[in-house]
Design a protein around this motif. Sequence first.
Motif, PDB file in Angstrom:
ATOM      1  N   MET A   1     -17.649  -0.881 -68.893  1.00 56.17           N
ATOM      2  CA  MET A   1     -17.022  -1.524 -67.606  1.00 56.17           C
ATOM      3  C   MET A   1     -15.537  -0.921 -67.137  1.00 56.17           C
ATOM      4  O   MET A   1     -14.872  -0.481 -67.900  1.00 56.17           O
ATOM      5  CB  MET A   1     -16.617  -3.122 -67.843  1.00 56.17           C
ATOM      6  CG  MET A   1     -16.024  -3.597 -66.962  1.00 56.17           C
ATOM      7  SD  MET A   1     -15.395  -5.300 -67.431  1.00 56.17           S
ATOM      8  CE  MET A   1     -16.842  -6.382 -67.076  1.00 56.17           C
ATOM      9  N   ALA A   2     -15.666  -0.706 -65.895  1.00 55.36           N
ATOM     10  CA  ALA A   2     -14.607   0.080 -65.317  1.00 55.36           C
ATOM     11  C   ALA A   2     -13.412  -0.913 -64.974  1.00 55.36           C
ATOM     12  O   ALA A   2     -13.772  -1.803 -64.582  1.00 55.36           O
ATOM     13  CB  ALA A   2     -14.974   0.851 -64.002  1.00 55.36           C
ATOM     14  N   ARG A   3     -12.145  -0.384 -65.219  1.00 54.40           N
ATOM     15  CA  ARG A   3     -11.155  -1.191 -65.086  1.00 54.40           C
ATOM     16  C   ARG A   3     -10.216  -0.631 -63.810  1.00 54.40           C
ATOM     17  O   ARG A   3     -10.574   0.373 -63.594  1.00 54.40           O
ATOM     18  CB  ARG A   3     -10.025  -0.684 -66.409  1.00 54.40           C
ATOM     19  CG  ARG A   3      -8.800  -1.820 -66.338  1.00 54.40           C
ATOM     20  CD  ARG A   3      -7.991  -1.531 -67.852  1.00 54.40           C
ATOM     21  NE  ARG A   3      -7.056  -0.435 -67.529  1.00 54.40           N
ATOM     22  CZ  ARG A   3      -5.878  -0.728 -67.068  1.00 54.40           C
ATOM     23  NH1 ARG A   3      -5.342  -1.566 -66.804  1.00 54.40           N
ATOM     24  NH2 ARG A   3      -5.242   0.447 -67.256  1.00 54.40           N
ATOM     25  N   SER A   4      -9.937  -1.687 -63.282  1.00 58.78           N
ATOM     26  CA  SER A   4      -9.118  -1.226 -61.911  1.00 58.78           C
ATOM     27  C   SER A   4      -7.706  -2.085 -61.586  1.00 58.78           C
ATOM     28  O   SER A   4      -7.747  -3.311 -62.351  1.00 58.78           O
ATOM     29  CB  SER A   4     -10.150  -1.662 -60.550  1.00 58.78           C
ATOM     30  OG  SER A   4     -10.279  -2.971 -60.471  1.00 58.78           O
ATOM     31  N   ILE A   5      -7.021  -1.710 -60.989  1.00 57.23           N
ATOM     32  CA  ILE A   5      -5.686  -2.269 -60.762  1.00 57.23           C
ATOM     33  C   ILE A   5      -5.920  -3.116 -59.416  1.00 57.23           C
ATOM     34  O   ILE A   5      -6.188  -2.698 -58.451  1.00 57.23           O
ATOM     35  CB  ILE A   5      -4.700  -1.217 -60.461  1.00 57.23           C
ATOM     36  CG1 ILE A   5      -4.452  -0.284 -61.487  1.00 57.23           C
ATOM     37  CG2 ILE A   5      -3.164  -1.869 -60.299  1.00 57.23           C
ATOM     38  CD1 ILE A   5      -3.551   0.675 -61.452  1.00 57.23           C
ATOM     39  N   ASP A   6      -5.409  -4.420 -59.676  1.00 64.40           N
ATOM     40  CA  ASP A   6      -5.600  -5.448 -58.740  1.00 64.40           C
ATOM     41  C   ASP A   6      -4.213  -5.342 -57.961  1.00 64.40           C
ATOM     42  O   ASP A   6      -3.469  -6.157 -58.096  1.00 64.40           O
ATOM     43  CB  ASP A   6      -5.781  -6.797 -59.299  1.00 64.40           C
ATOM     44  CG  ASP A   6      -6.134  -8.077 -58.203  1.00 64.40           C
ATOM     45  OD1 ASP A   6      -6.014  -7.621 -57.024  1.00 64.40           O
ATOM     46  OD2 ASP A   6      -6.227  -9.135 -58.612  1.00 64.40           O
ATOM     47  N   TYR A   7      -4.144  -4.545 -56.911  1.00 54.78           N
ATOM     48  CA  TYR A   7      -2.821  -4.342 -56.135  1.00 54.78           C
ATOM     49  C   TYR A   7      -2.695  -5.541 -55.451  1.00 54.78           C
ATOM     50  O   TYR A   7      -1.321  -6.056 -55.174  1.00 54.78           O
ATOM     51  CB  TYR A   7      -3.041  -3.104 -55.365  1.00 54.78           C
ATOM     52  CG  TYR A   7      -2.718  -1.700 -55.885  1.00 54.78           C
ATOM     53  CD1 TYR A   7      -1.486  -1.633 -56.454  1.00 54.78           C
ATOM     54  CD2 TYR A   7      -4.099  -1.027 -56.285  1.00 54.78           C
ATOM     55  CE1 TYR A   7      -1.555  -0.284 -57.375  1.00 54.78           C
ATOM     56  CE2 TYR A   7      -3.590  -0.014 -56.957  1.00 54.78           C
ATOM     57  CZ  TYR A   7      -2.469   0.514 -57.549  1.00 54.78           C
ATOM     58  OH  TYR A   7      -2.466   1.554 -58.359  1.00 54.78           O
ATOM     59  N   GLY A   8      -3.754  -6.157 -54.711  1.00 58.56           N
ATOM     60  CA  GLY A   8      -3.329  -7.332 -53.845  1.00 58.56           C
ATOM     61  C   GLY A   8      -2.807  -8.573 -54.683  1.00 58.56           C
ATOM     62  O   GLY A   8      -1.781  -9.104 -54.206  1.00 58.56           O
ATOM     63  N   ASN A   9      -3.166  -8.851 -55.741  1.00 54.33           N
ATOM     64  CA  ASN A   9      -2.506  -9.793 -56.811  1.00 54.33           C
ATOM     65  C   ASN A   9      -1.224  -9.395 -57.289  1.00 54.33           C
ATOM     66  O   ASN A   9      -0.373 -10.513 -57.184  1.00 54.33           O
ATOM     67  CB  ASN A   9      -3.486 -10.153 -57.915  1.00 54.33           C
ATOM     68  CG  ASN A   9      -3.344 -11.252 -58.712  1.00 54.33           C
ATOM     69  OD1 ASN A   9      -2.734 -12.282 -58.203  1.00 54.33           O
ATOM     70  ND2 ASN A   9      -3.435 -11.300 -60.017  1.00 54.33           N
ATOM     71  N   LEU A  10      -1.182  -8.018 -57.763  1.00 51.26           N
ATOM     72  CA  LEU A  10       0.449  -7.739 -58.147  1.00 51.26           C
ATOM     73  C   LEU A  10       1.208  -7.650 -56.928  1.00 51.26           C
ATOM     74  O   LEU A  10       2.509  -8.212 -57.010  1.00 51.26           O
ATOM     75  CB  LEU A  10       0.389  -6.197 -58.583  1.00 51.26           C
ATOM     76  CG  LEU A  10      -0.570  -6.082 -59.803  1.00 51.26           C
ATOM     77  CD1 LEU A  10      -0.782  -4.616 -60.050  1.00 51.26           C
ATOM     78  CD2 LEU A  10       0.135  -6.675 -60.987  1.00 51.26           C
ATOM     79  N   MET A  11       0.938  -7.520 -55.466  1.00 45.35           N
ATOM     80  CA  MET A  11       1.710  -7.651 -54.719  1.00 45.35           C
ATOM     81  C   MET A  11       2.251  -9.307 -54.279  1.00 45.35           C
ATOM     82  O   MET A  11       3.226  -9.302 -53.837  1.00 45.35           O
ATOM     83  CB  MET A  11       0.962  -6.947 -53.140  1.00 45.35           C
ATOM     84  CG  MET A  11       1.854  -7.206 -51.892  1.00 45.35           C
ATOM     85  SD  MET A  11       3.272  -6.233 -52.056  1.00 45.35           S
ATOM     86  CE  MET A  11       3.162  -4.639 -51.699  1.00 45.35           C
ATOM     87  N   HIS A  12       0.973  -9.924 -54.284  1.00 37.15           N
ATOM     88  CA  HIS A  12       1.490 -11.387 -54.072  1.00 37.15           C
ATOM     89  C   HIS A  12       2.349 -11.826 -55.227  1.00 37.15           C
ATOM     90  O   HIS A  12       3.361 -12.728 -54.806  1.00 37.15           O
ATOM     91  CB  HIS A  12       0.149 -12.292 -54.210  1.00 37.15           C
ATOM     92  CG  HIS A  12      -0.604 -12.238 -52.896  1.00 37.15           C
ATOM     93  ND1 HIS A  12      -1.509 -13.001 -52.356  1.00 37.15           N
ATOM     94  CD2 HIS A  12      -0.555 -11.603 -51.771  1.00 37.15           C
ATOM     95  CE1 HIS A  12      -1.831 -12.809 -51.214  1.00 37.15           C
ATOM     96  NE2 HIS A  12      -1.269 -11.815 -50.541  1.00 37.15           N
ATOM     97  N   ASN A  13       2.198 -11.400 -56.309  1.00 38.74           N
ATOM     98  CA  ASN A  13       3.063 -11.902 -57.504  1.00 38.74           C
ATOM     99  C   ASN A  13       4.677 -11.179 -57.186  1.00 38.74           C
ATOM    100  O   ASN A  13       5.474 -12.168 -57.472  1.00 38.74           O
ATOM    101  CB  ASN A  13       2.651 -11.584 -58.690  1.00 38.74           C
ATOM    102  CG  ASN A  13       1.608 -12.429 -59.269  1.00 38.74           C
ATOM    103  OD1 ASN A  13       1.424 -13.418 -58.798  1.00 38.74           O
ATOM    104  ND2 ASN A  13       0.654 -11.546 -60.075  1.00 38.74           N
ATOM    105  N   ALA A  14       4.666 -10.202 -56.659  1.00 38.31           N
ATOM    106  CA  ALA A  14       6.141  -9.573 -56.624  1.00 38.31           C
ATOM    107  C   ALA A  14       6.604 -10.399 -55.175  1.00 38.31           C
ATOM    108  O   ALA A  14       7.741 -10.655 -55.309  1.00 38.31           O
ATOM    109  CB  ALA A  14       5.927  -8.120 -56.206  1.00 38.31           C
ATOM    110  N   MET A  15       5.786 -10.771 -54.115  1.00 31.42           N
ATOM    111  CA  MET A  15       6.339 -11.460 -53.085  1.00 31.42           C
ATOM    112  C   MET A  15       6.853 -12.746 -53.490  1.00 31.42           C
ATOM    113  O   MET A  15       7.915 -13.345 -53.090  1.00 31.42           O
ATOM    114  CB  MET A  15       5.143 -11.487 -51.832  1.00 31.42           C
ATOM    115  CG  MET A  15       5.034 -10.172 -51.317  1.00 31.42           C
ATOM    116  SD  MET A  15       3.647  -9.989 -50.011  1.00 31.42           S
ATOM    117  CE  MET A  15       3.024 -11.660 -49.903  1.00 31.42           C
TER     118      MET A  15
END
Length: 158
Positions: free
Chosen positions: A1-15
């Motif tokens: 299973m390929a792992r990916s970075i969920d940039y959208g969720n990370l950005m929302h958490n940072a905001m």
Amino acid sequence: MARSIDYGNLMHNAMRGLIQSVLTDVSLHGLPGNHHFFITFDTTHPDVAIADWLRARYPTEMTIVIQNWFENLDVTDSGFSITLNFGNNPEPLVIPFDALRTFVDPSVEFGLRFETSDDDDDDEDDAEDDDDPPEPEEETPAKPAREAEVLSLDKFRK
């Protein structure tokens, strides 16, 4: 299973973390200068706590203004509570950060918008135009003409 970075969720958490920091500072020191906030949130979120008459008037979303008069601003890791004045009636509100849709400080033309899977892909600027925000006791200035934007790093590369 390929792992990916969920940039959208990370950005929302940072905001959300940025908003938490700003509101925590305001709770400790008050609003500096001309700063004030328009905050739109989802009134259907299960952890939102507002008066029944406000929920009836704003069944899907509501925009509040934090400006001249507010009390009991308490900020936690999951959200904030505040008492605002609606027609000379103080009302407590509890708003989780997960319910936020927009956060705007028009005094410095700063704004954040939380995109959700329910948002339309069209370019409508303001989802909150469907419901008029509650009228605060003080006069509020117009909403800024632009919202926050993401800049491409290519502009800064040589």
